[in-house]
Scaffold this motif. Structure first.
Motif, PDB file in Angstrom:
ATOM      1  N   THR A  62       0.748  -1.214   0.035  1.00 58.33           N
ATOM      2  CA  THR A  62      -0.093  -0.103  -0.043  1.00 58.33           C
ATOM      3  C   THR A  62       0.826   1.370  -0.269  1.00 58.33           C
ATOM      4  N   SER A  63       2.119   0.860   0.197  1.00 54.33           N
ATOM      5  CA  SER A  63       3.028   2.503   0.342  1.00 54.33           C
ATOM      6  C   SER A  63       3.752   2.619  -1.028  1.00 54.33           C
ATOM      7  N   GLY A  64       3.725   1.626  -2.163  1.00 50.47           N
ATOM      8  CA  GLY A  64       4.448   1.936  -3.254  1.00 50.47           C
ATOM      9  C   GLY A  64       5.748   1.759  -3.560  1.00 50.47           C
ATOM     10  N   VAL A  65       6.185   1.183  -2.290  1.00 52.02           N
ATOM     11  CA  VAL A  65       7.812   0.764  -2.327  1.00 52.02           C
ATOM     12  C   VAL A  65       7.950  -0.303  -3.434  1.00 52.02           C
ATOM     13  N   PHE A  66       7.330  -1.275  -3.599  1.00 48.97           N
ATOM     14  CA  PHE A  66       7.415  -2.389  -4.514  1.00 48.97           C
ATOM     15  C   PHE A  66       6.696  -1.868  -5.947  1.00 48.97           C
ATOM     16  N   ALA A  67       6.037  -0.680  -5.949  1.00 47.63           N
ATOM     17  CA  ALA A  67       5.410  -0.604  -7.316  1.00 47.63           C
ATOM     18  C   ALA A  67       6.466  -0.402  -8.471  1.00 47.63           C
ATOM     19  N   GLU A  68       5.726  -0.566  -9.660  1.00 48.01           N
ATOM     20  CA  GLU A  68       6.439  -0.670 -10.831  1.00 48.01           C
ATOM     21  C   GLU A  68       7.201   0.700 -11.299  1.00 48.01           C
ATOM     22  N   GLU A  69       6.248   1.780 -10.897  1.00 44.64           N
ATOM     23  CA  GLU A  69       6.966   2.985 -10.769  1.00 44.64           C
ATOM     24  C   GLU A  69       6.786   3.772  -9.588  1.00 44.64           C
ATOM     25  N   ALA A  70       7.819   4.393  -9.074  1.00 40.94           N
ATOM     26  CA  ALA A  70       7.479   5.071  -7.791  1.00 40.94           C
ATOM     27  C   ALA A  70       6.623   6.134  -8.000  1.00 40.94           C
ATOM     28  N   PRO A  71       5.704   5.967  -7.045  1.00 39.22           N
ATOM     29  CA  PRO A  71       4.550   7.232  -7.047  1.00 39.22           C
ATOM     30  C   PRO A  71       5.062   8.816  -7.171  1.00 39.22           C
ATOM     31  N   LYS A  72       4.244   9.577  -7.688  1.00 42.93           N
ATOM     32  CA  LYS A  72       4.477  10.798  -7.783  1.00 42.93           C
ATOM     33  C   LYS A  72       4.440  11.497  -6.431  1.00 42.93           C
ATOM     34  N   LYS A  73       4.795  12.635  -6.229  1.00 45.67           N
ATOM     35  CA  LYS A  73       4.706  13.340  -4.932  1.00 45.67           C
ATOM     36  C   LYS A  73       3.279  13.806  -4.702  1.00 45.67           C
ATOM     37  N   GLY A  74       2.538  13.194  -3.655  1.00 48.34           N
ATOM     38  CA  GLY A  74       1.234  13.960  -3.489  1.00 48.34           C
ATOM     39  C   GLY A  74       0.330  12.806  -3.859  1.00 48.34           C
ATOM     40  N   ALA A  75       0.588  11.906  -4.962  1.00 44.73           N
ATOM     41  CA  ALA A  75      -0.247  10.950  -5.307  1.00 44.73           C
ATOM     42  C   ALA A  75      -0.415   9.663  -4.524  1.00 44.73           C
ATOM     43  N   ASN A  76      -1.427   9.001  -4.272  1.00 39.22           N
ATOM     44  CA  ASN A  76      -1.706   7.877  -3.735  1.00 39.22           C
ATOM     45  C   ASN A  76      -1.140   6.724  -4.476  1.00 39.22           C
ATOM     46  N   PRO A  77      -0.317   5.907  -3.930  1.00 43.45           N
ATOM     47  CA  PRO A  77       0.221   4.858  -4.363  1.00 43.45           C
ATOM     48  C   PRO A  77      -0.810   3.642  -4.758  1.00 43.45           C
ATOM     49  N   THR A 112      16.725 -11.166  11.445  1.00 44.13           N
ATOM     50  CA  THR A 112      17.329 -10.150  10.688  1.00 44.13           C
ATOM     51  C   THR A 112      16.379  -9.305   9.803  1.00 44.13           C
ATOM     52  N   ILE A 113      16.450  -8.197   9.910  1.00 40.00           N
ATOM     53  CA  ILE A 113      15.416  -7.285   9.357  1.00 40.00           C
ATOM     54  C   ILE A 113      16.181  -6.192   8.231  1.00 40.00           C
ATOM     55  N   TYR A 114      15.279  -6.357   7.178  1.00 42.63           N
ATOM     56  CA  TYR A 114      15.835  -5.527   6.145  1.00 42.63           C
ATOM     57  C   TYR A 114      14.921  -4.765   5.682  1.00 42.63           C
ATOM     58  N   GLN A 115      15.410  -3.315   5.417  1.00 39.88           N
ATOM     59  CA  GLN A 115      14.361  -2.276   4.867  1.00 39.88           C
ATOM     60  C   GLN A 115      14.609  -2.177   3.260  1.00 39.88           C
ATOM     61  N   PRO A 116      13.486  -2.144   2.629  1.00 42.91           N
ATOM     62  CA  PRO A 116      13.381  -1.859   1.388  1.00 42.91           C
ATOM     63  C   PRO A 116      13.553  -0.379   0.854  1.00 42.91           C
ATOM     64  N   PHE A 117      14.273   0.113  -0.136  1.00 45.99           N
ATOM     65  CA  PHE A 117      14.306   1.332  -0.699  1.00 45.99           C
ATOM     66  C   PHE A 117      14.580   1.166  -2.152  1.00 45.99           C
ATOM     67  N   ARG A 118      14.177   2.309  -2.800  1.00 52.34           N
ATOM     68  CA  ARG A 118      14.259   2.367  -4.230  1.00 52.34           C
ATOM     69  C   ARG A 118      15.636   3.401  -4.692  1.00 52.34           C
ATOM     70  N   VAL A 119      15.840   2.974  -5.633  1.00 53.35           N
ATOM     71  CA  VAL A 119      16.960   4.107  -6.169  1.00 53.35           C
ATOM     72  C   VAL A 119      16.351   4.545  -7.501  1.00 53.35           C
ATOM     73  N   LYS A 120      16.410   5.685  -7.862  1.00 48.77           N
ATOM     74  CA  LYS A 120      15.699   6.208  -9.117  1.00 48.77           C
ATOM     75  C   LYS A 120      17.112   6.117 -10.224  1.00 48.77           C
ATOM     76  N   LYS A 121      16.608   5.411 -11.241  1.00 46.38           N
ATOM     77  CA  LYS A 121      17.325   5.065 -12.424  1.00 46.38           C
ATOM     78  C   LYS A 121      16.918   5.599 -13.661  1.00 46.38           C
ATOM     79  N   ASP A 122      17.732   5.304 -14.708  1.00 44.71           N
ATOM     80  CA  ASP A 122      17.041   6.011 -15.991  1.00 44.71           C
ATOM     81  C   ASP A 122      15.663   5.745 -16.246  1.00 44.71           C
ATOM     82  N   ALA A 123      14.978   6.423 -16.997  1.00 43.72           N
ATOM     83  CA  ALA A 123      13.520   6.048 -17.339  1.00 43.72           C
ATOM     84  C   ALA A 123      13.590   4.687 -18.211  1.00 43.72           C
ATOM     85  N   GLY A 124      12.687   3.751 -17.718  1.00 44.13           N
ATOM     86  CA  GLY A 124      12.617   2.655 -18.533  1.00 44.13           C
ATOM     87  C   GLY A 124      13.542   1.490 -18.107  1.00 44.13           C
TER      88      GLY A 124
END
Length: 1439
Positions: free
Chosen positions: A768-783, A866-878
């Motif tokens: 529900t947070s959009g961490v695993f979304a195909e595209e990172a949610p835009k600012k202010g938009a609901n994932p 063992t606890i892992y925190q996922p995070f996304r790194v912005k790469k090139d489009a596509g």
């Protein structure tokens, strides 16, 4: 030797700063807690604002909720946890700014300053953070989005000997360093030493071309910027080195009058970096009659020429000025803050001031406007801009009161100042402690950091009416997302003119006066600092109460109680290492092996269905509903598994009959709801059953493989509507989906890998947070919500599928079983690297109602997590999804308990693997429960990292959430003893921020000492309040004192002794001391009360000091109190105890600073003035002295090793004295002394087998280990104590200590000690407390364990990257100015740093194995066993 380990993180906030550290998150808040740096973001939530009358009504309802109970269960189960109808109350809701933790970093240094350095490249990233540390160190860090960590840009040291100046100058650590930054981020300055100023310039873009005020109509076309000078070979020179070489200026070279600098700050509205400084040619002194000798000067810096120019000088200023506050436009200039006045100096040197108390007339002749009627003190106050446009400043005084400072502006000049105290009705008293830092989070939201109480996030409004309520909410959202206008660069000339802005702000200031400012608390950070004293006692309840019966077996033997905070924020912090559940119901349920509580819609009758099949009525909707059914997996005495279902009602719960639920179908593996709560799913070993809302059987899905004819059995299951995942015993997975007709159907596994791979475990997760979304949610938009499937293969690879697409995984990480610090799809380990088996994988949301975030949880075979925190790194489009998802390993040094072999048959009652249980809401926490021998909750709040907290009690083999009217957001669990309990996590305690259970009980008055009285099971607290001091009117030598009439009187402390009942933590009795009498120490002593019968009794001894000024001698008293039983007040049964004074002894010379038991005859050791005296309590109420020892200056602590007569005294200036006391005859003998130039705050014994060590802590944070050895040739037959080692704790100097035994059931490093006899004394540990809120331990180590752990710590120090480039070894070394505490006999040894050892768990499996071998261990498992007895709360099972 010993090992030093910190149990709780520091909680005292010393510095804070608002900056845009992380791109795309608006303003971040950096909070420094001495050696801990936390990065927050702000989030707007709609929260309830409790109305006082509703709160009282709710408390009354809760008290009567469980009085009437009905039990109508066929099995005879008590259902006392189900309450009746609760009184519905409504609370006002308002938008509230909350803090959300992004990351925290433990530093090997003490932060002394923070500064924001703006990025010169617009839109190219976040700001940089400049940190200052003790001993003139600077570190520039930036946020690295690729590693989700801080990146160290540069490190600067200014502690060389040649910078210290004269040879008689005091050491560098004796000066307070000051870090300031230019508002335009052109440079930063560090004032260190006596008169040194280090300048660190930062590179800027071309300001002359890129001007913000270019007007094309007047100035013509804007020139095209030449990028060739800024970019070379495609790379900017700013990116390579954003700073220029730093240089050091002597303040006396800038101006000869800068001999005694006080404070400096960079000013706004100047083209070049310009700072204002307060200084003097003479040192400030009240006793020498000096007045008005301070000077305020303004210098502008030429960074290229490393020179400066004086542009302003104002002399004749009061000598009590201590701070300069730079003011942004439209006010401009600087505000000089003194103890008794406020003075504003504008850019032309014009001064306007206001006197805030009558003392200003006596201390200065400077022209000030008279506001002396305010009678306020500005020492330690904090000032920040409230509204820049209106020219309003917020002043927070050292007692927490707030005032509003406004400027009267005529045209372009300031004509006057006005200070107004904010009333309590407007929120002027919401802050109860001294504020150490004040930061703006938005235009209407501020953060007040405190080192003496909780830190607050608070907002303000201008008394708006109902019609503007909505617009205020919208402004709050906007303010937190945008950057602050106060920090905009001003490219104006030296005296830039902004007439339009100034005229507009004058109008704003005039209109703003129509509304009153109102403050409200939005959020708070927990603080248990400073710790003034600590004790331990037993938990208590009302006698024969239901709470006492229910808590049997699930409460700790003892609880640690600390006196924390100062002033109005003073509290008692009740600390337990494990969660103490509040039991609502308790009953025998030995056959229970699993609980699942569910709620489901009732099937909708056709008569109620509309044209589109819509349902009518609350019975057909599950939103906000309580649980309705509970499915229980049972195992009978023959080992046969069954399942039963119970209905939960308002009156109780009862076993259901007449339904299609079949108990004999087998043992339930998993249960839940699917189809938008339209179907109840029961997963059995051999099949899956679906029921409707009335438990009518609708479908049976057998586990039959049609191709092979085999019937694999289900090992584990995971439900995420509309999908069901089953992991079976043949290592295959089965995925089913429920359709619109509420029928389960298998999903085709199109991926061949999904069919052929052997799977160990897996889970479904709703993102529900959009961490695993195909595209990172835009600012202010609901994932966009999505469901993912996580599977762990037998080879240790993690596969992620995005349902319903099963054609191929979206993410594959082959290296999960290596447990790397950072996990990515392309991670690969070296050949032969050891793997660590993983028994379960779970992805769950952790957090609270403010913020939740997903985490990957790995459970190992020994139940470690063992606890892992996922995070996304912005790469090139596509780019591929697998290239943007990364997992970061979080610190977790909590070890699970091993399985206890009891030798009984009931240990075989665990028929299957007990999976972890996700719980969406347990007392407001979104958490995961770990069953088994080490039952634990993984708890996380919005302001903390995930913490593993043990559930008090024995092993648990069944658990589920439990949400009914009588137990909202609770849980039900069954332990191995056959006891089932319905419980809640107490909401009044805080768990996640410190990693332990902390319950704060407000006292409201300065608490200096606390002790526990075992016979009465109550606590005695020594408090001090401030009272106005008056000179005695009847003094024969000073007749003029009788005519003195002061409106602004000085204050002195007056002691109050309070008796606190731990049943409900209320004050039930108090005893006041004499005027000007301060309580210094309170102890519970076992004293002899009768000389004829030799009767002993636990009594309360109180030591005080009476001080009426520096010209009169200090006297003291020793009070001895007993706690007597009396008739309680009506309706308050806890008030059946009173303080009873037994003895009062006047001490004519000196204060009573410390008390202790001594000897075996029930006598007390009293530190009175310059003597330590042994006294005995006589029956006539006097204290008879029998022996004494002459001391030097001021005794800070006295300790006795119980029952031995060995005593330890510490002097505030003259070191440690080791003495012995004998009773026949009464005599005290000096055995040995430390060095005579040691400032000791606290000293204690630390026995280690047959050796006895002395632990002394000084004012600089050093721990000195001393030993008495008369056989050593350098000890002069024992007269000099041997100095073993010195260890630097940084800012966490231990001011109090307790010698505690280690629990015998916990393995310790001493277990490997060879030759230890079974009659050896139990191992002991020293518990230390510091003013920063840190609780730490000092544990003795055997020689073999010390060698191994020292080697391991050395490897960890050299192999790991340390935040901000700090050196752990240098941080723990004693300062150069540290005096020698005794005869050096340490042979280069040091105390093992437990903070370094905790980093061992953060390494990968292969790296842990390598280090274990180098340190002399057989495997990483042996290291874990040894660390289990060294770090954390190991050995404190009784807490």
């Amino acid at each position: 030797m010993q090992c030093y380990t910190e149990l709780t993180p520091p909680t005292a906030v010393t510095h804070s700063l608002s900056l845009q550290l992380i791109p795309g998150q608006g303003n971040n808040l950096a909070v420094a807690k001495t050696s801990l740096l936390q990065i927050f973001r702000t989030k707007i939530v709609s929260a309830e604002v409790e109305v006082p009358e509703n709160a009282a009504r709710r408390a009354k309802t809760a008290a009567n909720r469980y009085e009437d109970r009905v039990a109508n269960d066929d099995d005879g189960l008590e259902v006392s946890f189900l309450g009746g109808d609760s009184l519905a109350t409504k609370a006002d809701r308002a938008n509230t700014a909350k803090l959300v933790l992004i990351a925290e970093f433990s530093l090997y240094g003490t932060i002394t300053g923070l500064a924001r350095i703006k990025n010169p490249r617009k839109g190219a990233g976040g700001d940089a953070l400049l940190m200052a540390f003790k001993d003139a160190k600077l570190t520039l860090v930036e946020w690295d989005a690729d590693t989700h960590n801080l990146h160290t840009v540069s490190i600067h040291y200014y502690e060389q000997e040649e910078l210290q100046g004269s040879p008689w100058a005091t050491p560098l650590n004796h000066y307070a360093n000051l870090l300031v930054a230019d508002p335009g981020s052109r440079c930063a300055a560090l004032k260190f030493g006596a008169r040194n100023l280090a300048i660190l310039p930062f590179k800027q873009a071309d300001e002359d071309i890129d001007m913000g005020d270019w007007d094309e109509e007047l100035d013509g076309p804007r020139p095209v910027k030449d990028l060739s000078s800024a970019v070379i070979n495609g790379a900017s020179n700013i990116e390579k080195t954003p700073y220029s070489p730093s240089f050091v200026l002597r303040l006396s070279n800038l101006d000869p009058s800068l001999l005694h600098p006080v404070h400096l700050v960079f000013l706004h509205e100047y083209r070049e970096p310009t700072f204002g400084i307060i200084s003097s040619t003479k040192a400030a002194s009240n006793s020498m009659g000096r007045k008005d000798h301070f000077t305020y000067m303004v210098f502008t810096l030429d960074l290229q020429q490393k020179a400066s120019t004086t542009i302003l000088s104002v002399g004749g200023l009061p000598q009590d000025l201590f701070r300069v506050v730079a003011l942004p436009p439209p006010v401009g200039g600087a505000l000089l803050v003194g103890f008794n006045e406020l003075i504003h100096i504008d850019q032309s040197g014009k001064a306007n001031g206001v006197a805030v108390n009558p003392l200003a007339r006596q201390t200065t002749t400077f022209g000030l406007v008279d506001q002396t009627h305010l009678n306020i003190r500005l020492e330690g106050c904090v000032i920040d801009v409230l509204t820049a446009d209106a020219g309003e400043l917020l002043v927070i005084m050292n007692d927490g009161r707030m005032a509003l400072l406004t400027f009267r502006i005529d045209g372009r000049t300031v004509s006057g100042l006005d200070l107004k105290i904010l009333p309590s009705e407007a929120g002027g008293s919401i802050i109860t402690s001294r504020v150490s830092s004040l930061s703006r989070l938005g235009r209407t939201v501020l953060f007040a950091g405190s080192d003496e109480g909780d830190s607050l996030v608070f907002g303000w409004t201008k008394g708006l009416g109902q019609t503007t309520k909505k617009s205020r909410t919208q402004d709050l959202d906007m303010d937190l997302d945008e950057d602050d206008d106060l920090d905009e660069d001003d490219d104006d000339d030296l005296y830039g003119e902004e007439p339009k802005v100034r005229q507009q702000t004058v109008a704003v200031a005039a209109s703003s006066k129509s509304g009153e400012v109102n403050f409200r608390i939005h959020d708070r950070l927990l603080s248990i600092a400073p710790i003034q004293g600590m004790t331990y006692g037993q938990p208590s309840w009302f006698p024969k109460s239901e709470e006492e019966r229910n808590s049997e077996g699930v409460h700790s033997e003892l609880q640690l109680v600390c006196a924390v905070g100062r002033g109005k924020s003073s509290s008692l912090a009740v600390i337990n290492r494990a969660i103490q559940p509040r039991i609502v119901g308790r009953f025998e349920f030995p056959e229970a092996r699993g609980f699942w509580t569910v709620y489901a819609k009732k099937p909708v009758p056709k008569s109620l269905q509309g044209d589109k099949g819509g349902a009518i009525g609350h019975d057909y909707d599950t939103s906000g509903q309580y649980d309705k059914f509970m499915i229980v997996a049972k195992v009978d005495l023959d080992g046969y598994g069954t399942s039963d279902v119970y209905a939960l009602t308002a009156a109780g719960f009862e076993s259901l009959t007449g339904t299609e639920f079949e108990p004999a179908a087998g043992l339930t593996v998993e249960a839940g709801t699917m189809g938008n709560d339209g179907r109840i799913i029961q997963v059995l070993k051999s099949e899956v059953r679906c029921y409707d809302g009335n438990l009518g059987l609708s479908q049976i899905l057998p586990m039959l493989d049609e191709e092979t004819g085999q019937e694999p059995r289900v090992n584990s299951a995971s439900i995420a509507d509309p999908y069901l995942l089953l992991v079976r015993d043949d290592s295959s997975v089965y995925i089913a989906q429920i359709d619109n007709n509420l029928e389960l159907e298998e999903v085709e596994r199109d991926d061949k890998t999904l069919v052929s791979t052997k799977w160990l475990t897996g889970c479904l997760y709703v993102d529900t947070s959009g961490v695993f979304a195909e595209e990172a949610p835009k600012k202010g938009a609901n994932p966009k919500e999505s469901i993912l499937m996580f599977l762990l293969s037998a080879s240790g690879a993690l596969h992620i599928y995005r349902l319903p697409d099963l054609t191929k995984p979206i993410y594959v990480a082959e290296g999960l079983s290596y447990i790397p610090p950072g996990l990515s799809a392309d991670y690969s380990a070296r050949k032969g690297t050891a793997k660590e088996p993983v028994s379960e994988v779970l992805v769950a949301d952790f957090g609270d109602s403010t913020a939740k975030s997903p985490h990957l949880l790995l459970r190992h075979s020994n139940n470690d997590l063992t606890i892992y925190q996922p995070f996304r790194v912005k790469k090139d489009a596509g780019g591929a999804f697998s290239k943007t998802l990364f997992f970061q390993k979080l610190p977790n040094s909590t070890f699970a308990k091993p399985q206890i072999e009891t030798g009984q048959d009931d240990t075989t009652d665990l028929p299957r693997f007990l999976p972890m249980r996700r719980c969406a809401n347990i007392s407001g926490y979104s958490t995961v429960f770990l069953p088994g021998p080490s039952p634990s909750f993984i708890v996380k709040s919005s302001k903390s990292v995930p913490r593993v907290l043990e559930l008090q009690g024995s092993a648990v083999h069944a658990m589920s959430s439990f949400h009914t009217e009588g137990c909202e957001n609770g849980f039900i669990y069954a332990d191995i003893h056959g006891i089932a309990r319905v419980a809640q996590i107490p909401s009044e305690s805080n768990y996640a921020e410190t990693g332990v259970s902390v319950k704060k009980v407000t006292i409201g008055e300065d608490v200096d000492a606390v002790t526990y009285h075992p016979p009465s099971q109550s606590y005695v607290v020594g408090c001090n309040i401030t009272e106005p001091f008056e000179l005695p009117k009847d003094d024969d030598y000073h007749k003029e004192w009788a005519r003195e009439n002061l409106a602004f009187k000085p204050t002195l402390d007056k002691g109050i002794l309070k008796l606190v009942s731990p049943v409900n933590w209320t004050v039930i009795d108090s005893a006041e001391m004499e005027p000007c009498e301060t309580i210094l120490c309170v102890e519970t002593l076992n004293l002899e009360v009768s000389e004829s019968t030799n009767e002993r009794r636990q009594l309360i001894a109180v030591g005080t000091a009476r001080s009426k000024g520096e010209d009169l001698p200090t006297r003291g008293h020793v009070y001895v109190f007993d706690i007597a039983d009396v008739i309680p007040e009506a309706g308050r049964p806890e008030t059946n105890k009173k303080l009873k004074l037994l003895a009062k002894e006047d001490i004519p010379r000196g204060a009573v600073t410390a008390l202790s038991e001594v000897g075996t005859q029930g006598l007390m050791l009293v530190a009175q003035g310059q003597k330590c005296m042994v006294r005995g309590l006589k029956e006539d109420g006097t204290l008879l002295p029998v022996a004494f020892m002459d001391m030097n200056c001021y005794v800070t602590s006295v300790k006795e090793l119980p029952g031995t007569g060995l005593c330890l005294m510490s002097d505030a200036f003259k070191g440690v004295w080791f003495t012995g006391y004998t009773e026949e005859p009464y005599k005290m003998m000096l055995f040995g002394k430390s060095a005579s130039k040691l400032e000791v705050l606290n000293a204690d014994f630390l026995p280690d087998g047959k050796e006895l060590f002395i632990v002394a802590s000084d004012a600089d944070g050093h721990i000195h280990i001393l030993q008495f050895d008369p056989e050593h040739p350098k000890s002069l037959q024992g007269h000099l104590l041997l100095h073993k080692t010195t260890f630097n704790t940084g800012a966490h100097l231990p001011t109090s200590s307790k010698l505690l035994p280690l629990a015998p059931t916990v393995p310790s490093p001493d277990a490997s000690r060879t030759g230890a006899s079974p009659d050896a004394p139990p191992p002991q540990v020293l518990l230390l407390a510091s003013p920063t809120g840190v609780l730490a331990t000092l544990r003795p180590l055997s020689e073999a364990a010390y060698r191994r752990l020292s080697s391991l710590a050395g490897q960890l120090m050299n192999s790991r990257q340390h935040v901000a480039g700090l050196n752990p070894k240098g941080h723990r070394m004693p300062l150069a100015s540290c005096p020698q505490s005794g005869v050096d006999a340490g042979i280069g040894r040091s105390i093992v740093d437990g903070t370094l050892l905790e980093g061992f768990t953060e390494l990968g499996a292969g790296r842990r194995g390598e280090m274990a071998g180098r340190a002399g261990y057989g495997s990483a498992g042996e290291v874990r066993t040894e660390l289990e007895g060294v770090i954390g709360w190991s050995g404190f099972g009784y807490f």
